[in-house]
Design an enzyme around this catalytic site. Structure first.
Site, PDB file in Angstrom:
ATOM      1  N   LYS A  97       0.792  -0.561  -0.522  1.00  0.00           N
ATOM      2  CA  LYS A  97      -0.078   0.222  -0.316  1.00  0.00           C
ATOM      3  C   LYS A  97       1.409   1.073  -0.360  1.00  0.00           C
ATOM      4  O   LYS A  97       2.224   1.075   0.587  1.00  0.00           O
ATOM      5  CB  LYS A  97      -0.628   0.116   1.903  1.00  0.00           C
TER       6      LYS A  97
ATOM      7  N   ARG B  73     -10.447 -11.151   2.109  1.00  0.00           N
ATOM      8  CA  ARG B  73     -10.983 -12.343   1.299  1.00  0.00           C
ATOM      9  C   ARG B  73     -10.308 -14.199   1.532  1.00  0.00           C
ATOM     10  O   ARG B  73     -11.153 -14.801   1.515  1.00  0.00           O
ATOM     11  CB  ARG B  73     -11.576 -12.274   0.073  1.00  0.00           C
TER      12      ARG B  73
HETATM   13  N1  BES Z   1      -8.485  -3.327   3.999  1.00  0.00           N
HETATM   14  C1  BES Z   1      -7.843  -3.318   3.213  1.00  0.00           C
HETATM   15  C2  BES Z   1      -9.817  -2.338   2.501  1.00  0.00           C
HETATM   16  C3  BES Z   1      -9.681  -1.184   3.653  1.00  0.00           C
HETATM   17  C4  BES Z   1      -9.515  -0.241   3.097  1.00  0.00           C
HETATM   18  C5  BES Z   1     -10.178  -1.101   4.799  1.00  0.00           C
HETATM   19  C6  BES Z   1      -9.642   1.351   4.068  1.00  0.00           C
HETATM   20  C7  BES Z   1     -10.301  -0.274   5.981  1.00  0.00           C
HETATM   21  C8  BES Z   1     -10.355   1.756   5.240  1.00  0.00           C
HETATM   22  C9  BES Z   1      -8.258  -4.969   2.296  1.00  0.00           C
HETATM   23  O1  BES Z   1      -7.672  -5.707   2.493  1.00  0.00           O
HETATM   24  C10 BES Z   1      -7.604  -4.268   1.011  1.00  0.00           C
HETATM   25  O2  BES Z   1      -6.845  -3.699   0.639  1.00  0.00           O
HETATM   26  N2  BES Z   1      -8.789  -3.751  -0.195  1.00  0.00           N
HETATM   27  C11 BES Z   1      -8.592  -3.628  -1.325  1.00  0.00           C
HETATM   28  C12 BES Z   1      -8.708  -4.836  -2.015  1.00  0.00           C
HETATM   29  C13 BES Z   1      -8.199  -4.641  -4.069  1.00  0.00           C
HETATM   30  C14 BES Z   1      -7.099  -4.603  -4.394  1.00  0.00           C
HETATM   31  C15 BES Z   1      -9.090  -5.309  -4.471  1.00  0.00           C
HETATM   32  C16 BES Z   1      -9.029  -1.918  -1.938  1.00  0.00           C
HETATM   33  O3  BES Z   1     -10.119  -2.152  -1.103  1.00  0.00           O
HETATM   34  O4  BES Z   1      -8.262  -1.497  -2.144  1.00  0.00           O
HETATM   35 MN    MN Z   2      -5.739  -5.512   2.051  1.00  0.00          MN
END
Ligand code: BES
Ligand code: MN
Ligand code: ZN
Length: 497
Positions: free
Chosen positions: A275, A349
């Site tokens: 990230k 997931r």
């Molecule tokens: N933990 C994150 C989602 C999240 C984002 C929770 C902001 C709380 C606040 C999740 O694991 C994630 O990174 N999701 C990605 C998925 C994508 C790579 C398909 C996302 O939402 O960007």
């Molecule tokens: Mn994630």
């Protein structure tokens, strides 16, 4: 914070809180004070354009003619809609104002507006709940707080015409609060302190409440073939864990349980699909689903719910490392289905896939509800105050919706179906772990559904609601505990014999 209930009394010392419903007159009690203060209170209300609307608050400091330090007049909103949640917000507003004010005690003399249907005992207990929840603090790591920054408010007395009833109703709310606080504490803890094994260790505390707690380690999970979950933890020095909690409160301890499953990523860096830096610290709350499940177990066991309930949390840390999984890897889940990992940041997931499968295989539950801070996309769709719901079962979805409304943890049902499911087809494995650019929360839900057999299931995406950057209602800023009330209510309304 100590909560007491007593007969109504217009205490004329210290701090007094009274309520006024929208466009209604002052209660007899407040009028009596106003007279003694030669109209100073009603004048203050007019000056502040106070109408009794929800969210309004007027604070009168040392009103002339009275011994009071402060009088707080709180708007209660429309009399007809005055329910438990409205009572909570009165308590919460006053508490927010007084918590670090220097005052040590407060008395509430809030009369139920005419036309409201809530019983006095319930109104009093909800008022207390509002105070209690809003008074939550987590100061464990603050060693240099000045006296004026520390909470001063320690004792809350709620006036009611049904003292015995209110005390009894409060017992239930206190159990609920303990679950919410347990969840908030877990979410607030920093990720160096709260890693998977530490989360599991803290959940052991639930044994004192009569909950059976089991912890599966990596070796156990390896034997079960949980390589979807285990793959996420490969890059972490911290061992992945599966937490299994059972509360057997039904008269038949062997009756099929209801099941709650939580995403517990104690920190989500994104893994190799790292990230961006800014805001990454927020990913300590990526275990908000697991915290809600554990908190719900605390609430249910504390009030000895007459139901069999299973709580399962997949606990992992998602880190980049030489041992971490890569985009392009293919892993085999416990279900036997294979997954092409295209983005290691879509890890929640992967954790839930094995947790859900394990749950239904082992426990044959009446239904499963999973809670997960799963997608950023749900924040785009629904904002930060309501959760996204996906379900294969209308009855379960309706029950969850109703529970959420009643408890102030609202859900909005999202669509599912074949047109979304096809977006996660993979050229090399049974599925891939991301969809395309669009409908990100839905493709995530479709992925989860592939690990649910015929059992009724709902997925709650709480990425928007597990944390709040500003205080709101009964929630101070920070961890909300979202989901605990909802699950507790769902069980109370439909699954207690
Ligand atoms: N933990 C994150 C989602 C999240 C984002 C929770 C902001 C709380 C606040 C999740 O694991 C994630 O990174 N999701 C990605 C998925 C994508 C790579 C398909 C996302 O939402 O960007
Ligand atoms: Mn994630
Ligand atoms: Zn995540």
């Amino acid at each position: 914070m100590q909560i007491n209930f007593a007969k109504f009394e217009a205490s004329e010392e210290g701090v007094l809180v009274v309520g006024v419903a929208e466009n209604e007159e002052l209660s007899g009690l407040a009028q009596h004070l106003d007279k003694k203060a030669k109209g100073a209170i009603s004048k203050a209300l007019t000056t502040m354009r106070f109408t009794g609307g929800k969210g309004q608050l007027v604070e009168v400091l040392s009103p002339a003619g009275l011994e009071l330090d402060r009088l707080l007049v709180v708007g209660m909103g429309g009399a007809e809609g005055f329910n438990g949640l409205a009572a909570e917000s009165v308590g919460a507003m006053a508490t927010a104002r007084l918590l670090t004010s220097g005052q040590k005690e407060v008395c509430f003399a809030v009369e139920i507006p005419k036309g409201a249907t809530i019983e006095p005992d319930e109104a009093a207990a909800h008022l207390a709940l509002g105070c209690y929840l809003r008074g939550y603090r987590f100061d464990n790591y603050r060693t240099t707080l000045k006296k004026t920054e520390k909470p001063s408010l320690g004792k809350i007395t709620i006036g009611t015409e049904d003292v015995a009833g209110a005390k009894k109703a409060w017992k239930q709310q206190e159990a609920l609060s303990s679950g919410i606080f347990f969840a908030r504490d877990l979410v607030t803890e920093p990720p160096n302190v709260l890693y998977p094994a530490e989360f599991a260790r803290r959940a052991r505390k639930l044994e004192e409440l009569g909950v059976e707690v089991e912890i599966l380690d990596e070796k156990d999970m390896g034997k079960l073939g949980m390589h979807s979950l285990l793959g996420v933890g490969l890059g972490s020095e911290r061992e992945s864990q599966m937490l299994v909690m059972q509360w057997k409160g039904a008269s038949d301890r062997k009756a099929a349980p209801v099941a709650f499953v939580g995403k517990g990523v104690t920190f989500d860096t994104g893994g190799i699909s790292l990230k961006p830096g800014p805001g990454m610290d927020a990913m300590k709350y990526d275990m908000g689903g697991a915290a809600a499940v554990t908190g719900a177990m605390v609430a249910l066991a504390s009030r000895k719910a007459r139901a069999n309930v299973v709580g399962i949390c997949g606990l992992v840390e998602n880190m980049p490392d030489g041992k971490a999984q890569r985009p392009g890897d293919v892993v085999k889940s416990m279900s036997g289905q294979t997954i092409e990992i295209l983005n290691t940041d879509a890890e929640g997931r992967l954790v839930l896939a094995d947790a859900l499968w394990y749950c239904q295989q082992r426990f044959k539950p009446q239904f499963m509800v999973d809670l997960a801070t799963l997608t950023g996309a749900i924040r785009v769709s629904l904002g930060l105050e309501i959760g996204g719901m996906f379900s294969n079962n209308d009855q379960l979805a309706e029950r969850l919706s109703a529970a959420g409304k009643r408890e102030g943890e609202e859900l909005w049902r999202m669509p599912m179906g074949e047109r979304f499911d096809k977006l996660i087809e993979s050229p090399i494995a049974d599925m891939k772990n991301i969809g395309g650019q669009f409908g990100g929360s839905i493709t995530a839900a479709q992925f989860l559904q592939r690990f649910v057999n015929k059992v009724a299931w709902a997925h709650l995406d709480i990425a928007g609601t597990a944390w709040t950057d500003e205080a709101r209602g009964t929630t101070p800023k920070g961890a909300t505990g979202f989901g605990v009330r909802l699950l507790n209510r769902l069980v109370a309304d439909h699954y207690e014999g």
